[in-house]
Design a protein around this motif. Structure first.
Motif, PDB file in Angstrom:
ATOM      1  N   ILE A   1       0.794  -0.809   0.360  1.00  0.00           N
ATOM      2  CA  ILE A   1       0.338  -0.086   0.209  1.00  0.00           C
ATOM      3  C   ILE A   1       0.711   1.143  -0.440  1.00  0.00           C
ATOM      4  O   ILE A   1       0.357   2.122  -0.601  1.00  0.00           O
ATOM      5  N   MET A   2       2.440   1.515   0.693  1.00  0.00           N
ATOM      6  CA  MET A   2       2.475   2.346   0.746  1.00  0.00           C
ATOM      7  C   MET A   2       3.534   2.282  -0.466  1.00  0.00           C
ATOM      8  O   MET A   2       3.266   3.939  -1.311  1.00  0.00           O
ATOM      9  N   LYS A   3       3.762   1.597  -1.539  1.00  0.00           N
ATOM     10  CA  LYS A   3       4.301   1.595  -2.743  1.00  0.00           C
ATOM     11  C   LYS A   3       3.604   2.215  -3.230  1.00  0.00           C
ATOM     12  O   LYS A   3       3.615   3.439  -4.313  1.00  0.00           O
ATOM     13  N   GLU A   4       2.007   1.696  -3.519  1.00  0.00           N
ATOM     14  CA  GLU A   4       1.080   2.172  -4.056  1.00  0.00           C
ATOM     15  C   GLU A   4       0.749   3.732  -4.157  1.00  0.00           C
ATOM     16  O   GLU A   4       0.263   4.850  -4.960  1.00  0.00           O
ATOM     17  N   GLU A   5       0.881   4.191  -2.621  1.00  0.00           N
ATOM     18  CA  GLU A   5       0.425   5.265  -2.477  1.00  0.00           C
ATOM     19  C   GLU A   5       1.563   6.332  -3.069  1.00  0.00           C
ATOM     20  O   GLU A   5       1.646   7.301  -3.471  1.00  0.00           O
ATOM     21  N   GLU A   6       2.752   6.232  -3.098  1.00  0.00           N
ATOM     22  CA  GLU A   6       4.023   6.705  -3.610  1.00  0.00           C
ATOM     23  C   GLU A   6       3.792   7.316  -4.560  1.00  0.00           C
ATOM     24  O   GLU A   6       4.766   7.817  -5.780  1.00  0.00           O
ATOM     25  N   GLN A   7       4.018   5.821  -5.603  1.00  0.00           N
ATOM     26  CA  GLN A   7       3.067   5.957  -6.993  1.00  0.00           C
ATOM     27  C   GLN A   7       1.962   7.680  -7.267  1.00  0.00           C
ATOM     28  O   GLN A   7       2.256   7.713  -8.287  1.00  0.00           O
ATOM     29  N   LEU A   8       1.518   7.021  -6.250  1.00  0.00           N
ATOM     30  CA  LEU A   8       0.074   8.230  -6.754  1.00  0.00           C
ATOM     31  C   LEU A   8       0.498   9.322  -6.416  1.00  0.00           C
ATOM     32  O   LEU A   8       0.373  10.582  -7.204  1.00  0.00           O
ATOM     33  N   ILE A   9       2.065   9.307  -5.769  1.00  0.00           N
ATOM     34  CA  ILE A   9       2.328  10.825  -5.151  1.00  0.00           C
ATOM     35  C   ILE A   9       3.066  11.020  -6.318  1.00  0.00           C
ATOM     36  O   ILE A   9       2.844  12.649  -6.699  1.00  0.00           O
ATOM     37  N   ASP A  10       3.962  10.341  -6.650  1.00  0.00           N
ATOM     38  CA  ASP A  10       4.739  10.445  -8.294  1.00  0.00           C
ATOM     39  C   ASP A  10       3.969  10.694  -9.391  1.00  0.00           C
ATOM     40  O   ASP A  10       4.903  12.164  -9.840  1.00  0.00           O
ATOM     41  N   LYS A  11       2.747  10.545  -9.459  1.00  0.00           N
ATOM     42  CA  LYS A  11       2.470  10.927 -10.318  1.00  0.00           C
ATOM     43  C   LYS A  11       1.365  11.976 -10.373  1.00  0.00           C
ATOM     44  O   LYS A  11       1.566  12.846 -11.324  1.00  0.00           O
ATOM     45  N   SER A  12       1.540  12.823  -9.375  1.00  0.00           N
ATOM     46  CA  SER A  12       0.923  14.122  -9.271  1.00  0.00           C
ATOM     47  C   SER A  12       1.635  15.111  -9.488  1.00  0.00           C
ATOM     48  O   SER A  12       1.387  15.945  -9.072  1.00  0.00           O
ATOM     49  N   VAL A  13       2.665  14.957  -9.218  1.00  0.00           N
ATOM     50  CA  VAL A  13       3.803  15.782  -8.885  1.00  0.00           C
ATOM     51  C   VAL A  13       4.428  16.566 -10.267  1.00  0.00           C
ATOM     52  O   VAL A  13       4.777  15.067 -11.045  1.00  0.00           O
ATOM     53  N   ASP A  14       4.154  17.736 -10.894  1.00  0.00           N
ATOM     54  CA  ASP A  14       4.737  17.813 -11.781  1.00  0.00           C
ATOM     55  C   ASP A  14       6.491  18.108 -11.837  1.00  0.00           C
ATOM     56  O   ASP A  14       6.882  19.322 -11.298  1.00  0.00           O
ATOM     57  N   VAL A  15       6.459  17.593 -12.992  1.00  0.00           N
ATOM     58  CA  VAL A  15       8.199  17.369 -13.053  1.00  0.00           C
ATOM     59  C   VAL A  15       8.982  18.171 -13.821  1.00  0.00           C
ATOM     60  O   VAL A  15      10.016  19.285 -13.317  1.00  0.00           O
ATOM     61  N   ASP A  16       8.491  19.646 -14.434  1.00  0.00           N
ATOM     62  CA  ASP A  16       8.709  20.663 -14.727  1.00  0.00           C
ATOM     63  C   ASP A  16       8.409  21.667 -13.835  1.00  0.00           C
ATOM     64  O   ASP A  16       9.624  22.216 -13.286  1.00  0.00           O
ATOM     65  N   LEU A  17       7.618  21.409 -12.748  1.00  0.00           N
ATOM     66  CA  LEU A  17       7.472  22.185 -12.121  1.00  0.00           C
ATOM     67  C   LEU A  17       8.407  21.864 -10.626  1.00  0.00           C
ATOM     68  O   LEU A  17       9.398  23.058 -10.236  1.00  0.00           O
ATOM     69  N   MET A  18       8.371  20.901 -10.754  1.00  0.00           N
ATOM     70  CA  MET A  18       9.822  20.513  -9.326  1.00  0.00           C
ATOM     71  C   MET A  18      11.420  20.845  -9.860  1.00  0.00           C
ATOM     72  O   MET A  18      12.334  20.955  -9.128  1.00  0.00           O
ATOM     73  N   ALA A  19      11.938  21.054 -11.284  1.00  0.00           N
ATOM     74  CA  ALA A  19      12.710  21.692 -11.704  1.00  0.00           C
ATOM     75  C   ALA A  19      13.496  22.948 -11.869  1.00  0.00           C
ATOM     76  O   ALA A  19      14.108  23.145 -11.316  1.00  0.00           O
ATOM     77  N   GLU A  20      12.095  23.594 -11.824  1.00  0.00           N
ATOM     78  CA  GLU A  20      12.036  24.915 -11.331  1.00  0.00           C
ATOM     79  C   GLU A  20      12.489  25.593 -10.278  1.00  0.00           C
ATOM     80  O   GLU A  20      12.716  26.320  -9.493  1.00  0.00           O
ATOM     81  N   VAL A  21      11.747  24.693  -9.809  1.00  0.00           N
ATOM     82  CA  VAL A  21      11.928  24.927  -8.390  1.00  0.00           C
ATOM     83  C   VAL A  21      13.198  24.901  -7.575  1.00  0.00           C
ATOM     84  O   VAL A  21      13.973  25.673  -6.716  1.00  0.00           O
ATOM     85  N   GLU A  22      13.308  23.764  -7.893  1.00  0.00           N
ATOM     86  CA  GLU A  22      14.948  22.922  -7.618  1.00  0.00           C
ATOM     87  C   GLU A  22      16.166  24.572  -8.557  1.00  0.00           C
ATOM     88  O   GLU A  22      17.135  24.288  -7.746  1.00  0.00           O
ATOM     89  N   LYS A  23      15.838  24.727  -9.747  1.00  0.00           N
ATOM     90  CA  LYS A  23      16.596  25.923 -10.698  1.00  0.00           C
ATOM     91  C   LYS A  23      17.051  27.172  -9.113  1.00  0.00           C
ATOM     92  O   LYS A  23      17.293  27.200  -9.019  1.00  0.00           O
ATOM     93  N   GLU A  24      15.241  27.159  -8.548  1.00  0.00           N
ATOM     94  CA  GLU A  24      15.373  28.228  -7.921  1.00  0.00           C
ATOM     95  C   GLU A  24      16.336  28.353  -6.992  1.00  0.00           C
ATOM     96  O   GLU A  24      16.985  29.457  -5.957  1.00  0.00           O
ATOM     97  N   ILE A  25      15.883  27.019  -5.817  1.00  0.00           N
ATOM     98  CA  ILE A  25      16.862  26.466  -4.729  1.00  0.00           C
ATOM     99  C   ILE A  25      18.463  27.690  -4.746  1.00  0.00           C
ATOM    100  O   ILE A  25      19.058  27.894  -3.966  1.00  0.00           O
ATOM    101  N   GLU A  26      18.344  26.295  -6.206  1.00  0.00           N
ATOM    102  CA  GLU A  26      20.129  25.953  -6.520  1.00  0.00           C
ATOM    103  C   GLU A  26      20.567  28.146  -6.875  1.00  0.00           C
ATOM    104  O   GLU A  26      20.939  28.472  -5.759  1.00  0.00           O
ATOM    105  N   GLU A  27      19.730  29.199  -7.284  1.00  0.00           N
ATOM    106  CA  GLU A  27      20.217  30.479  -7.623  1.00  0.00           C
ATOM    107  C   GLU A  27      19.917  31.390  -6.272  1.00  0.00           C
ATOM    108  O   GLU A  27      20.848  31.740  -5.255  1.00  0.00           O
ATOM    109  N   GLN A  28      19.458  30.790  -5.086  1.00  0.00           N
ATOM    110  CA  GLN A  28      19.283  31.303  -3.829  1.00  0.00           C
ATOM    111  C   GLN A  28      20.210  30.650  -2.994  1.00  0.00           C
ATOM    112  O   GLN A  28      21.256  31.878  -2.444  1.00  0.00           O
ATOM    113  N   MET A  29      20.608  29.603  -2.986  1.00  0.00           N
ATOM    114  CA  MET A  29      21.815  28.893  -1.852  1.00  0.00           C
ATOM    115  C   MET A  29      23.377  29.672  -2.822  1.00  0.00           C
ATOM    116  O   MET A  29      23.970  30.191  -2.001  1.00  0.00           O
TER     117      MET A  29
END
Length: 124
Positions: free
Chosen positions: A85-113
């Motif tokens: 069930i935890m694996k299934e839950e993790e898969q649902l969470i992974d599907k709901s995360v927007d990859v482009d958005l995460m890349a943009e957030v990580e880029k902004e974090i790197e710039e701030q750092m």
């Protein structure tokens, strides 16, 4: 004079019917009472039930209500179910995360750092 009283009676009746409608309308909205559970809610509920059952098995074992072999079999069975069930839950969470958005957030974090490191280096 007669015209004013008829108009006022019609107006009063309209206001009374409107108030009655507004008061009684929530009682007839059945869709507000029927809730549809999403898959994530079902998974969370199932996981919670399995974890509760695991706790109960542990408690019963400590109270010597079940044997050691039964305890091991039941515990392994429920832990396997929780893991799936935890694996299934993790898969649902992974599907709901927007990859482009995460890349943009990580880029902004790197710039701030980087800007923080540059400011820290200037202060020395």
């Amino acid at each position: 004079m007669q015209d004013i009283s008829i108009i006022s009676m019609i107006f009063t009746a309209a206001i009374a019917l409107t108030c009655l409608f507004l008061i009684l309308s929530p009682l007839f909205k059945w869709d507000a009472y029927i809730t549809t559970s999403t898959k994530t809610q079902d998974i969370a509920t199932t996981k919670e039930a399995l974890l509760t059952t695991l706790n109960e098995i542990e408690f019963e074992y400590k109270m010597d209500k079940i044997s050691h072999t039964d305890y091991k079999v039941l515990k392994r069975q429920y832990e396997t179910e929780v893991a799936s069930i935890m694996k299934e839950e993790e898969q649902l969470i992974d599907k709901s995360v927007d990859v482009d958005l995460m890349a943009e957030v990580e880029k902004e974090i790197e710039e701030q750092m980087q800007s923080y490191k540059n400011k820290k280096g200037e202060g020395k």
